[in-house]
Design a protein around this motif. Structure first.
Motif, PDB file in Angstrom:
ATOM      1  N   ASP A  23      71.251 -41.223  10.261  1.00 51.44           N
ATOM      2  CA  ASP A  23      71.341 -41.655   8.842  1.00 51.44           C
ATOM      3  C   ASP A  23      70.218 -42.557   8.197  1.00 51.44           C
ATOM      4  N   THR A  24      69.291 -42.812   9.279  1.00 53.44           N
ATOM      5  CA  THR A  24      68.131 -43.769   9.053  1.00 53.44           C
ATOM      6  C   THR A  24      66.677 -42.837   8.641  1.00 53.44           C
ATOM      7  N   PHE A  25      66.996 -41.528   8.591  1.00 47.98           N
ATOM      8  CA  PHE A  25      65.761 -40.676   8.268  1.00 47.98           C
ATOM      9  C   PHE A  25      65.923 -39.926   7.051  1.00 47.98           C
ATOM     10  N   THR A  26      64.875 -39.778   6.275  1.00 48.69           N
ATOM     11  CA  THR A  26      65.000 -39.156   4.951  1.00 48.69           C
ATOM     12  C   THR A  26      63.701 -38.141   4.876  1.00 48.69           C
ATOM     13  N   PRO A  27      63.900 -37.011   4.862  1.00 47.73           N
ATOM     14  CA  PRO A  27      62.890 -35.954   4.798  1.00 47.73           C
ATOM     15  C   PRO A  27      62.290 -36.168   3.396  1.00 47.73           C
ATOM     16  N   ILE A  28      60.838 -35.860   3.139  1.00 49.93           N
ATOM     17  CA  ILE A  28      60.416 -36.065   1.752  1.00 49.93           C
ATOM     18  C   ILE A  28      59.445 -34.939   1.528  1.00 49.93           C
ATOM     19  N   ASP A  29      59.279 -34.852   0.162  1.00 52.87           N
ATOM     20  CA  ASP A  29      58.212 -33.585  -0.104  1.00 52.87           C
ATOM     21  C   ASP A  29      56.813 -34.376   0.263  1.00 52.87           C
ATOM     22  N   VAL A  30      56.163 -33.433   0.867  1.00 49.77           N
ATOM     23  CA  VAL A  30      54.807 -34.009   1.376  1.00 49.77           C
ATOM     24  C   VAL A  30      53.892 -33.994   0.185  1.00 49.77           C
ATOM     25  N   ALA A  31      54.078 -33.037  -0.905  1.00 51.99           N
ATOM     26  CA  ALA A  31      53.125 -33.281  -2.022  1.00 51.99           C
ATOM     27  C   ALA A  31      53.579 -34.146  -3.167  1.00 51.99           C
ATOM     28  N   ALA A  32      54.861 -34.803  -2.896  1.00 49.48           N
ATOM     29  CA  ALA A  32      55.108 -35.748  -3.871  1.00 49.48           C
ATOM     30  C   ALA A  32      54.527 -37.308  -3.517  1.00 49.48           C
ATOM     31  N   PRO A  33      54.318 -38.055  -4.404  1.00 52.30           N
ATOM     32  CA  PRO A  33      54.213 -39.544  -4.140  1.00 52.30           C
ATOM     33  C   PRO A  33      55.188 -40.212  -3.240  1.00 52.30           C
ATOM     34  N   ALA A  34      54.979 -41.069  -2.385  1.00 51.87           N
ATOM     35  CA  ALA A  34      55.839 -41.658  -1.349  1.00 51.87           C
ATOM     36  C   ALA A  34      55.596 -42.975  -1.243  1.00 51.87           C
ATOM     37  N   LEU A  35      54.471 -43.792  -1.269  1.00 50.27           N
ATOM     38  CA  LEU A  35      54.130 -44.914  -0.901  1.00 50.27           C
ATOM     39  C   LEU A  35      54.039 -45.879  -1.975  1.00 50.27           C
TER      40      LEU A  35
END
Length: 295
Positions: A23-35
């Motif tokens: 529950d501490t992991f969140t997959p993200i879209d590598v092409a989307a802003p993240a930081l």
């Protein structure tokens, strides 16, 4: 199009006794802003990282890489990473790698957003570059002055020499300088004339039948691949040693390699224009070993 995978981690406290951190992991879209724009990793390079080689979905030497991540965190006064949480994140990233071939998983732990409450952490996985050519034909290196003495890390620990930080501008500049000089890579030397390491790899020399590497007391990052390869050599009856190596001893080597988690063992075929013999058979055996599953 090359594949990529990324996972954001909500860092757990080192004393957390849980066994499942899903529950501490969140997959993200590598092409989307993240930081965030206030992220200290991008503003100041204030963080640490590890690069783990992957072969046929098997992440190599995970334990040593996590130990080094924790070591870097201590040197940088970052919160101690919960190693089991990171181990589970690596396993998820490895599952998203292709079933065959080589990949690289990167672990990043940043101080976080400026004035923020917690660090920022994430894991990425991507296709590894094709290193077959350099493993076979070898590389040419030049020696470059690192700009400090062999005793500087002990006198000035705040320089963070020996930590694997995100501040890799100097390392990348050294590789660019090596290429300007007609070489492929560089080997750092101390200002008082001792051999250190390469910008992104460890150095191994064969001198009089012994395998030696610079002792990790001069601000040298202790290489996980070098450690594994030394253990392999010792099992085969070869003598290995950590030594303070004068730059003049480079001329005594009858073979040399740069070794790292992704490139593996690349034989050195020239140092500062001086040709060096390549032991093709031994190099091939090194890389066969390094491509086998290793925990």
């Amino acid at each position: 199009m090359a594949w990529r995978f990324a996972l954001v981690i909500d860092p757990a406290a080192a004393g957390d006794a849980r066994t499942d951190f899903g529950d501490t992991f969140t997959p993200i879209d590598v092409a989307a802003p993240a930081l965030s724009v206030g992220e200290m990793s991008t503003q100041r390079g204030d963080g640490i990282f590890e690069s783990i080689g992957v072969v046929d979905r098997h992440a190599q030497e995970v334990g040593p890489h996590l130990d080094r991540l924790a070591h870097s965190a201590r040197l940088c006064d970052l919160p101690a990473p919960h190693l089991e949480q990171w181990r589970q994140a690596v396993a998820i990233a490895a599952e998203h790698c292709p079933p065959e071939g080589e990949a690289v998983i990167k672990l990043i732990l940043s101080r976080g957003v400026e004035h923020g409450p917690t660090p920022t952490a994430w894991v990425t996985a991507a296709e590894a570059p094709d290193n077959s050519a350099v493993r076979d034909r070898g590389i040419r290196v030049v020696t470059l002055d690192r700009g400090y003495g062999i005793d500087t890390p002990a006198r000035a620990p705040w320089l963070l020499l020996g930590a694997k930080t995100l501040s890799y501008a100097v390392n990348m500049a050294a590789i660019r300088e090596a290429k300007r000089r007609g070489a492929d890579d560089a080997v750092f030397i101390s200002s008082d004339g001792f051999v250190l390491e390469a910008p992104t790899a460890s150095l191994i020399l064969r001198i009089d039948g012994r395998f030696v590497t610079p002792a990790p007391n001069g601000g040298i990052l202790h290489g996980t691949t070098q450690l594994s390869l030394f253990a392999h050599l010792e099992e085969g009856g070869s003598e290995t040693a950590y030594e303070t190596i004068p730059v003049t001893d480079l001329e005594k080597a009858d073979a040399a390699w740069l070794v790292s988690s992704v490139r593996l063992a690349a034989p050195i075929r020239a140092v500062d224009g001086r040709e060096l013999a390549v032991d093709a058979e031994l190099t091939a055996s090194f890389n066969r070993y390094l491509l086998t599953p290793r925990d």
